[in-house]
Write an enzyme that holds these catalytic residues in place. Structure first.
Site, PDB file in Angstrom:
ATOM      1  N   LYS A 178       0.842  -1.200   0.000  1.00  0.00           N
ATOM      2  CA  LYS A 178       0.000   0.000   0.000  1.00  0.00           C
ATOM      3  C   LYS A 178       0.875   1.248   0.000  1.00  0.00           C
ATOM      4  O   LYS A 178       2.067   1.179   0.316  1.00  0.00           O
ATOM      5  CB  LYS A 178      -0.909  -0.025   1.222  1.00  0.00           C
ATOM      6  CG  LYS A 178      -0.141  -0.074   2.531  1.00  0.00           C
ATOM      7  CD  LYS A 178      -1.049  -0.429   3.702  1.00  0.00           C
ATOM      8  CE  LYS A 178      -0.264  -0.353   4.989  1.00  0.00           C
ATOM      9  NZ  LYS A 178      -0.919  -1.064   6.078  1.00  0.00           N
TER      10      LYS A 178
ATOM     11  N   TYR B 106      15.325  31.619   5.696  1.00  0.00           N
ATOM     12  CA  TYR B 106      14.148  32.362   6.162  1.00  0.00           C
ATOM     13  C   TYR B 106      14.216  32.588   7.669  1.00  0.00           C
ATOM     14  O   TYR B 106      14.592  31.670   8.422  1.00  0.00           O
ATOM     15  CB  TYR B 106      12.885  31.553   5.881  1.00  0.00           C
ATOM     16  CG  TYR B 106      12.482  31.520   4.425  1.00  0.00           C
ATOM     17  CD1 TYR B 106      12.226  32.706   3.723  1.00  0.00           C
ATOM     18  CD2 TYR B 106      12.336  30.305   3.766  1.00  0.00           C
ATOM     19  CE1 TYR B 106      11.832  32.654   2.390  1.00  0.00           C
ATOM     20  CE2 TYR B 106      11.942  30.262   2.439  1.00  0.00           C
ATOM     21  CZ  TYR B 106      11.691  31.441   1.756  1.00  0.00           C
ATOM     22  OH  TYR B 106      11.306  31.393   0.453  1.00  0.00           O
TER      23      TYR B 106
HETATM   24  C1  PLP Z   1      -0.238  -1.830   6.904  1.00  0.00           C
HETATM   25  C2  PLP Z   1      -0.843  -3.046   7.380  1.00  0.00           C
HETATM   26  C3  PLP Z   1      -0.057  -4.180   7.688  1.00  0.00           C
HETATM   27  C4  PLP Z   1       1.445  -4.162   7.693  1.00  0.00           C
HETATM   28  O1  PLP Z   1       1.910  -3.541   8.887  1.00  0.00           O
HETATM   29  P1  PLP Z   1       3.465  -3.377   9.199  1.00  0.00           P
HETATM   30  O2  PLP Z   1       3.521  -2.861  10.577  1.00  0.00           O
HETATM   31  O3  PLP Z   1       3.998  -2.413   8.212  1.00  0.00           O
HETATM   32  O4  PLP Z   1       4.061  -4.712   9.045  1.00  0.00           O
HETATM   33  C5  PLP Z   1      -0.715  -5.344   7.979  1.00  0.00           C
HETATM   34  N1  PLP Z   1      -2.066  -5.402   8.023  1.00  0.00           N
HETATM   35  C6  PLP Z   1      -2.855  -4.320   7.804  1.00  0.00           C
HETATM   36  C7  PLP Z   1      -4.319  -4.452   7.884  1.00  0.00           C
HETATM   37  C8  PLP Z   1      -2.263  -3.104   7.475  1.00  0.00           C
HETATM   38  O5  PLP Z   1      -3.037  -2.035   7.256  1.00  0.00           O
END
Ligand code: PLP
Length: 814
Positions: A483, A709
């Site tokens: 993702k 700045y």
């Molecule tokens: C992002 C996510 C993961 C992975 O989590 P990590 O801590 O990056 O390993 C697993 N399950 C769900 C539902 C997630 O949203």
């Protein structure tokens, strides 16, 4: 190689089951995905912690492979090919290589050490190549698998070998030693790499020295620690910058961008000038000089050869090219072995069906040109290359060996005609010997964007994936979360690599992320964590699999499923066991069951939940409660609906901390990208992402002047200020400015002065040896994203995912 199956059977003490006992094999292979496997290949079915090549034998037989070394014959393959049955296939590969090595009697250099192995190997190859036909390890092939594969590539024409050996723990070197059996040993140095694999430094030195158990000479940097462990009979030839009792004493002096080394041996001494200044390169040059001295080269030749040494780039880089092409940049070497490796990489990363190869003359193959280019021709056919562009006087003569081929005498000829060649929608492998300067081709075909790039190390991703696999039961499946554009690293390229590694599932947050992966040709099943009802149609159309987390969502999906007349469309049921984000709570399970019962429109592919505190020791009880509740609720669903779904609850930290919660699958996220929430575990991960920029301008300001700045930095003394073209719009937090944070320039820390601007920041380079145009590391090995996250009060996830899309991504493999 040319070895009969009969011979192999005897060498490996194997049991032969098959019909072609007298056949001759000419290559060995271990990668079922390579397109180079043929009916004269001997395939070794290696078994890893989570990957078993026996599983792919059937496929390979269908593709024409006939000979296999196995631990057992898969049931559906009986009688369909020839099998050499052994106890351990890796050991068998090593045994065959050791036997093969023993057939050759020319000098062989074996190199080990913590750093510099590959560079010393490449440089030795360069300085010795005028006199010898050399076989060397391709790339950094120095592992338990890489070494045997390198050695098996020796042929009758070679008269010199250079191989590197890398180890990460005890008892690995004793396996590599008989395979390389070096006559000349080179130990580059002993640093801290792989310390975790050894009890102490002595143990590590001892293990490395085993490579030289049968060597005639050891060349090494003198130190008391090493001297104490060298076996007394081994002759040595040592060097040092500090210890005048070493055989060769080296002193150094800077001159502009060069370094002058004074090499003093007994009564004699001479100077050499080398085009490097950094300590690591200087050490590597000295190792090479000692080899040349040992081989009795005269001073003038040594001086001339080392003066021509060049920075070595062993990495294969994947870049965006013009007209929607992608480029694989391997513009620094062209030997036959590394061509094979690059072609496998091309196959695994190709982003369009059209594959183009730009190839220079190949040197030092140990084959006649007729034989060499005939073999290159076979490789090109086997790899289904759509067009070939040959550059160089020799390859031009063999144009007829290749289909759809154009040739050019020189690189400049080609570059001047690039426009007429219409590069478009193709994946282009650019592979050339150094002298052809193919970097000019890369420059011409590369899509130009600004100077800041995020480099992603694909080897590190594979390493991290294997690390987590090794923590799982062999039967547990793996979903990888890609993702948010692969946690900021790049969606498609990483998905492609994961597909290559045969993970079971990919996970994305939204439908459009999944759609772009499917459109780009990813075939792995993809679960969408957060589908909106409005995206259900698109999800169905693109064969994505939605996570369903509420009765409302379920009903609306079932309605669409009805309209579209779906049958058993895969869905995933999310349970809320304490995170309180998405999911069915315990009191809605009954309604969920009634709604799903008997419905043939959908099938529950998996049941999942998500942990709120898998990384926190102090909440261990809470996590265990979540796991227990998940077990209960999912068991109830399975029983009452009479289904056998995949169950999963663990994320990265969960894999580490709650092995009892693996169920049937885990969901790996941040760990793949090289970041762990535990210090201990972090040691085993490799850094994946390096954010790099360059120095745009350097100026000197007097005491009392300010920077940026709001004049938030006031110089107390004369200060050198460098400006870097990266700012908060690229994802660098303003909290990291004002001397809280730093960048790394030529291995030194330069703190950020004043406020971070939108597109730029300024750093303090007083006392740092640097120039405009030099590379700047914004994060990577140092500072790490973990360090930045701590100091800016956030988590590494946020640092990675907020790197703006205007920063170009470059993927590479070592
Ligand atoms: C992002 C996510 C993961 C992975 O989590 P990590 O801590 O990056 O390993 C697993 N399950 C769900 C539902 C997630 O949203």
């Amino acid at each position: 190689m040319n070895v009969s199956i009969q011979n192999c059977t005897a060498i490996l003490h194997a049991e032969f089951v098959g019909h072609s006992f007298n056949a001759i094999i000419d290559a060995v292979a271990i990668d079922s995905r390579s397109l180079q496997n043929s009916d004269t290949t001997l395939f070794f079915a290696l078994v890893g912690p989570n990957n078993d090549a026996h599983f792919y034998i059937k496929e390979l037989i269908a593709k024409g492979v006939q000979y296999f070394v196995v631990t057992h014959i898969p049931e559906d393959c009986q009688g369909k090919a020839n099998f050499l049955v052994v106890k351990n296939t890796l050991l068998a590969l090593q045994q065959l290589a050791s036997y093969y090595r023993s057939l050759f009697h020319f000098p062989i250099i074996g190199i080990t050490g913590s750093n510099g192995k590959t560079i010393v190997k490449e440089w030795l190859n360069f300085v010795l190549s005028p006199e010898y036909t050399i076989i060397r390890s391709p790339k950094s092939y120095n592992s338990q698998v890489g070494v045997p594969l390198s050695v098996i590539a020796i042929n009758e024409q070679h008269n010199f070998g250079i191989f590197e050996a890398g180890i990460s723990t005890v008892s690995e070197m004793e396996k590599l030693e008989p395979i390389i059996r070096p006559t000349i040993g080179v130990l580059t140095n002993i640093g801290s790499a792989h310390d975790e694999g050894f009890a102490n430094t002595n143990e590590k030195i001892k293990e490395k020295l085993r490579l030289f158990d049968h060597s005639q000479i050891l060349i090494y940097p003198k130190s008391d620690a090493i001297d104490a462990l060298i076996r007394p009979e081994l002759k040595t030839f040592s060097w040092s910058f500090y210890d005048p009792t070493a055989d060769v004493f080296v002193s150094q002096k800077r001159m502009g961008t060069n370094t002058i080394l004074n090499i003093a041996q007994k009564q004699e001494e001479f100077d050499i000038t080398i085009p490097f200044q950094d300590e690591a390169s200087i050490e590597n040059v000295v190792s090479c000089v000692l080899v040349l001295l040992y081989l009795q080269y005269d001073f003038t030749t040594i001086q001339n050869r080392v003066a021509q040494l060049y920075p070595v780039e062993m990495r294969l880089k994947l870049k965006d090219g013009i007209n929607n092409c992608s480029l694989i940049d391997d513009s620094y070497s062209a030997d036959f072995q590394s061509l094979k490796i690059a072609l496998d990489f091309l196959e695994s990363q190709k982003q369009s069906s059209k594959k183009t190869l730009i190839l220079s003359d190949i040197f030092q193959s140990g084959l006649t040109n007729d034989d060499l280019y005939a073999r290159v021709g076979q490789l090109i056919v086997a790899n289904k290359i759509s067009r070939v562009i040959g550059i160089g006087p020799v390859i031009s003569q063999f144009k007829n060996q290749f289909q759809n081929c154009v040739t050019f005498q020189t690189t400049s000829d080609f570059v001047s005609q690039i426009d007429q060649l219409h590069f478009e929608n193709e994946t282009i492998l650019i592979k050339g010997a150094r002298s052809f300067q193919f970097e000019k081709i890369v420059f011409a075909l590369e899509e130009k964007t600004h100077e800041t790039v995020l480099e992603i190390n694909l080897n590190a991703i594979s390493h991290n994936l294997n690390f987590y696999k090794s923590k799982m039961k062999p039967t547990t499946k793996m979903m990888v979360m890609v993702k948010a554009f692969g946690y900021g690293n790049g969606g498609f390229e990483i998905a492609k690599l994961l597909e290559h590694h045969k993970v079971d599932y990919l996970g994305v947050a939204f439908a459009d992320e999944g759609i772009s992966l499917k459109n780009a040709g990813i075939q792995l099943p993809i679960m969408v964590l957060n589908p909106e009802s409005t995206s259900f149609s698109a999800i169905i159309q693109h064969q994505l699999e939605p996570e369903i987390y509420s009765i409302k969502g379920l009903k609306s999906f079932l309605k669409i499923a009805e309209q579209k007349n779906l049958h058993q469309f895969p869905i995933h049921i999310k349970l809320d066991t304490g995170m309180h984000r998405l999911g069915f709570e315990a009191n809605t399970i009954d309604e969920l069951i009634t709604t799903l019962k008997g419905n043939q429109r959908v099938v529950v592919k998996s049941i999942l939940s998500h942990m709120a505190t898998s990384d926190a020791q102090e909440h261990q009880q809470f996590s265990l409660t979540q796991i227990r509740l998940f077990d209960e609720l999912s068991t109830q669903l399975m029983r009452e609906l009479d289904i056998q779904p995949i169950r999963h609850i663990l994320n990265t930290s969960g894999i580490n901390n709650f092995p009892q919660g693996q169920f049937d699958m885990v969901r790996l996220g941040i760990g793949l990208y090289g970041v762990s929430n535990e210090k201990e575990e972090q040691k085993y991960l490799e850094n994946v992402s390096t954010l790099k920029s360059v120095i745009s301008q350097i100026r000197t300001i007097p005491p009392g002047d300010s920077v940026g700045y709001g004049r938030r930095f006031m110089a107390k003394k004369t200060t050198q200020v460098a400006t870097i073209p990266i700012g908060y719009a690229d994802g660098i937090s303003r909290l990291w400015g004002n001397e809280v944070g730093y960048v790394t320039i030529n291995k030194q820390k330069a703190s950020i002065l004043g406020s971070v601007c939108m597109d730029m920041l300024m750093v303090n380079v007083t006392g740092i040896d640097c120039a405009e145009g030099d590379t700047v590391i914004v994060f990577g090995e140092s500072p790490t994203v973990i360090e930045i996250a701590e100091k800016t009060h956030t988590i590494p996830y946020e640092i990675l995912t907020r790197i703006s899309q205007r920063v170009k991504r470059v993927f590479y493999r070592e």
